[in-house]
Design an enzyme around this catalytic site. Structure first.
Site, PDB file in Angstrom:
ATOM      1  N   GLY A  46       0.772  -1.237   0.000  1.00  0.00           N
ATOM      2  CA  GLY A  46       0.000   0.000   0.000  1.00  0.00           C
ATOM      3  C   GLY A  46       0.804   1.288   0.000  1.00  0.00           C
ATOM      4  O   GLY A  46       1.815   1.403   0.700  1.00  0.00           O
ATOM      5  N   ASN A  69      -0.797 -11.051  11.133  1.00  0.00           N
ATOM      6  CA  ASN A  69       0.132  -9.959  10.898  1.00  0.00           C
ATOM      7  C   ASN A  69      -0.492  -8.639  11.318  1.00  0.00           C
ATOM      8  O   ASN A  69      -1.707  -8.437  11.224  1.00  0.00           O
ATOM      9  CB  ASN A  69       0.572  -9.918   9.435  1.00  0.00           C
ATOM     10  CG  ASN A  69      -0.302  -9.024   8.578  1.00  0.00           C
ATOM     11  OD1 ASN A  69      -0.106  -7.811   8.523  1.00  0.00           O
ATOM     12  ND2 ASN A  69      -1.302  -9.612   7.929  1.00  0.00           N
ATOM     13  N   GLY A  72       1.077  -2.811   9.941  1.00  0.00           N
ATOM     14  CA  GLY A  72       0.772  -1.395  10.137  1.00  0.00           C
ATOM     15  C   GLY A  72       0.962  -0.552   8.894  1.00  0.00           C
ATOM     16  O   GLY A  72       1.240   0.646   8.988  1.00  0.00           O
ATOM     17  N   ASN A 130      -7.625   0.241  -0.675  1.00  0.00           N
ATOM     18  CA  ASN A 130      -7.722  -0.480   0.592  1.00  0.00           C
ATOM     19  C   ASN A 130      -8.668   0.280   1.517  1.00  0.00           C
ATOM     20  O   ASN A 130      -8.305   1.315   2.073  1.00  0.00           O
ATOM     21  CB  ASN A 130      -6.335  -0.611   1.236  1.00  0.00           C
ATOM     22  CG  ASN A 130      -6.378  -1.333   2.570  1.00  0.00           C
ATOM     23  OD1 ASN A 130      -7.438  -1.776   3.011  1.00  0.00           O
ATOM     24  ND2 ASN A 130      -5.235  -1.441   3.220  1.00  0.00           N
ATOM     25  N   CYS A 133      -8.855   0.567   6.188  1.00  0.00           N
ATOM     26  CA  CYS A 133      -8.139   1.511   7.048  1.00  0.00           C
ATOM     27  C   CYS A 133      -9.106   2.262   7.963  1.00  0.00           C
ATOM     28  O   CYS A 133     -10.239   2.548   7.581  1.00  0.00           O
ATOM     29  CB  CYS A 133      -7.384   2.529   6.207  1.00  0.00           C
ATOM     30  SG  CYS A 133      -6.318   1.791   4.975  1.00  0.00           S
ATOM     31  N   GLY A 247      -6.170 -17.551   1.470  1.00  0.00           N
ATOM     32  CA  GLY A 247      -5.765 -18.927   1.734  1.00  0.00           C
ATOM     33  C   GLY A 247      -5.462 -19.776   0.522  1.00  0.00           C
ATOM     34  O   GLY A 247      -5.454 -21.003   0.616  1.00  0.00           O
TER      35      GLY A 247
END
Length: 306
Positions: A46, A69, A72, A130, A133, A247
């Site tokens: 990102g 994970n 950040g 994304n 956020c 996955g």
């Protein structure tokens, strides 16, 4: 060998295997393993208006059938991404189809990054938004958990760029179809799903969370049935193409997503165990199609029998 080309709105990929944002760096990290141009598309980590150092470590923990994970959203920021030789300049030379994932803390951040990338769009095939956020203007609620708010983000990015848009949907909602419809209505050319699922793991020897952020995003085989279900629901709610992920470890895993309605897939967590995983998935897809005597990938998209 089957015809593996797939159509994603205004984009045609030579094969349906992409990398999931955040799992493949910016391409250069894996170029020594194989030519990244072999993939259908490379989706980079990102990009925001600013450089981000991410969360404190430890940021990754292996869990049953997957990984947690909380990186950040560490990243170089738009200026460095466009100008540093390790990022977009390298990608332009690589021959890869490049999709840039973008994020921000408020709607204006998304629009700013989109406008910058639009102005220097050579070598960029599409943008992926994304929406998982937190929105700092709305008390930290994720953009992607409110259809109206998510729609405003998509509309703002749509107004800022002519590039094809993918909206990466959050799985942390009750009815994924509503969010796919909102993305479509506000100008997204595609949707991709799923992003990671919030989860937690505790070290029973130290009594401490296994990652410093306490909770993180769960990915890997554990989430695949959830992802397949959401891809199925989203693909039946909209007319725009759907990109499935969650996955995928093998070609057979990818086939499930195509049958559920995905036109392309993204490989993510598998890459941490095997840098060549995307190529193995691609080989597996081709082998399955050949074994079934199916001439084209397009024949199985959405072909699940209900």
């Amino acid at each position: 060998m089957a015809d593996l080309t797939t159509n994603l709105g205004r984009i045609t990929l030579k094969n349906p295997v992409m990398t999931a944002s955040g799992t493949f760096g910016y391409g250069m990290e894996y170029d020594s393993f194989f030519p990244i141009s072999k993939l259908g598309a490379v989706v980079v980590k990102g990009i925001a208006p600013w450089q981000s150092h991410g969360n404190p470590t430890p940021r990754v923990a292996e869990v049953t059938s997957g990984m947690l994970n909380a990186i950040g959203l560490q990243g170089p920021g738009i200026d460095k991404f466009l100008n540093d030789e390790h990022y977009m300049p390298f990608l332009r030379k690589s021959g890869a189809t490049v999709i840039v994932n973008i994020w921000g803390k408020k709607i204006e951040d998304y629009a700013e990054v989109a406008a910058r990338l639009d102005a220097e769009s050579e070598g960029i095939a599409a943008l992926e938004i994304n929406v998982s956020c937190p929105n700092v203007k709305e008390g930290g609620l994720a953009f992607g958990t409110d259809p109206a708010m998510m729609g405003k983000v998509v509309a703002a990015v749509r107004a800022a760029t002519k590039l094809p848009l993918i909206t990466k949907l959050s799985p942390n909602v009750t009815k994924i179809a509503d969010f796919a419809k909102s993305a479509e209505a506000n100008g997204s050319d595609m949707v991709s799903l799923i992003n990671t699922i919030p989860a937690m793991a505790i070290d029973i020897e130290t009594f401490r969370p296994k990652i410093a952020n306490i909770t993180g995003g769960l990915s890997g085989p554990a989430v695949k049935p959830v992802a397949v279900r959401m891809v199925y629901e989203a693909s039946r709610a909209v007319k725009i193409p759907v990109i499935g992920m969650g996955g995928i470890m093998s070609g057979e895993d990818a086939i499930e997503f195509f049958l559920a309605g995905a036109s392309a897939v993204a490989v993510g967590t598998a890459i941490f165990a095997d840098p060549l995983a995307p190529l193995h998935v691609l080989d597996g897809i081709n082998a399955w199609l050949d074994r079934k005597g199916i001439a084209s990938l397009k024949e199985i998209i959405g072909a699940v029998k209900i």
